[in-house]
Design a protein around this motif. Sequence first.
Motif, PDB file in Angstrom:
ATOM      1  N   TYR A 231       0.809  -1.194   0.000  1.00  0.00           N
ATOM      2  CA  TYR A 231       0.000   0.000   0.000  1.00  0.00           C
ATOM      3  C   TYR A 231       0.859   1.268   0.000  1.00  0.00           C
ATOM      4  N   PRO A 232       0.462   2.277  -0.760  1.00  0.00           N
ATOM      5  CA  PRO A 232       1.158   3.569  -0.709  1.00  0.00           C
ATOM      6  C   PRO A 232       0.881   4.274   0.609  1.00  0.00           C
ATOM      7  N   SER A 233       1.628   5.339   0.872  1.00  0.00           N
ATOM      8  CA  SER A 233       1.571   6.001   2.179  1.00  0.00           C
ATOM      9  C   SER A 233       0.204   6.590   2.488  1.00  0.00           C
ATOM     10  N   TYR A 234      -0.576   6.940   1.469  1.00  0.00           N
ATOM     11  CA  TYR A 234      -1.876   7.568   1.733  1.00  0.00           C
ATOM     12  C   TYR A 234      -2.974   6.557   2.053  1.00  0.00           C
ATOM     13  N   HIS A 235      -2.664   5.254   2.021  1.00  0.00           N
ATOM     14  CA  HIS A 235      -3.682   4.232   2.241  1.00  0.00           C
ATOM     15  C   HIS A 235      -4.324   4.353   3.621  1.00  0.00           C
ATOM     16  N   SER A 236      -3.530   4.672   4.646  1.00  0.00           N
ATOM     17  CA  SER A 236      -4.088   4.790   5.995  1.00  0.00           C
ATOM     18  C   SER A 236      -5.104   5.925   6.065  1.00  0.00           C
ATOM     19  N   THR A 237      -4.793   7.045   5.429  1.00  0.00           N
ATOM     20  CA  THR A 237      -5.731   8.175   5.409  1.00  0.00           C
ATOM     21  C   THR A 237      -6.966   7.842   4.586  1.00  0.00           C
TER      22      THR A 237
END
Length: 364
Positions: A231-237
């Motif tokens: 997952y890319p870094s923005y997945h959590s957001t």
Amino acid sequence: MIDISVCMITYNEANTISRAIESISPFVKEVIVVDHYSEDDTAFIAGELGAKVYQRRWSDHFADARNFSIGMAKANSILIMDADEEYIGDGASLNEAYQLMKDQTGVALRAKVKNLALNNQVTRSCITRMFPKNSGYQFVGRIHEQLLFNGEEPKIFDSTIELNHYGYTKETIVKKGKYQRNVNLLLLSLDEKPFDPYILFQLGRTYRLMEDYEESRRLLEKSLQFIPYPYPSYHSTLMLDYSTTLMKSKRWNELFGILNTAIENYPDYTDLYYMYGSAIIESQNLEWFSQIPDVFSACIQLGEVQHGKYETVQGVGSYRSAFNLGLYHELIGNKDEALKYYRFCIEQNFEDALVRIESLTNMK
């Protein structure tokens, strides 16, 4: 003067440009302002404050504007700032960042950005802002532009640079029509790349901010369908924003399913637990009510999100969760326990708790 060129792009920023330039100019080699023929005094004010001002036509493309600005830079390092931001510090963090990055290529540094947003809510995030002056560094993307080095993501390090961002206060949003501008540019981007999960994510979260929760939910769901793994870094957001739209749409079963999956992926992301507790409150389901103290106590135990790891709302790991615990204990008649949590909130300068304390202490 630190060998840094600060690069800004502007349009009608007369109300904020002074604060931005004055906060950073004493510490850096130059401030570059690329103005897109503002209809106010933005260009004049910037020039009076010593910035190097260039003007160009707006092309509905933020990356093009950014790339033009960094092309004008003369220093060995570049720091990106927006005209509605303010540097916080005495220059030490800039010098530290410059030394960390000096004589390196293929690297970039993130700054801590505190967003002062609607409803007095403060969100914190880390955004790539500083990099060496090198033709290999270029921005891509019509909006929510991203920095690449020779076509690939640079190696990212965190800096101690801190910026306050005032661009999403209610007054600014209404005056500048930011949401609709962003939607228009994102829709153009989506025409070019209809299955790009990042564009879908940004469009979905913009509709969420506009309170069009159904359209937001549809776009964020689609983004999740196309997002790559790892997952890319923005997945959590993305997971957090998607949960918000499900809560606003009262899709409780889907919501708790998504939150359980998100927590499995990001067990230290306090905002996910806070969303879980908020959803229980919002649902008004008495069968779930007993979970409230455990959920918000877990938030306090986890604490505030570690710097730079996730985008976060300030207070979810402290006073916001404590306030909800105070409300819970007040509701079940446990006055002493409620006061304990409210007083904790006051210690954290969360003045909303003062009204509850006064109400409880004035009760006969």
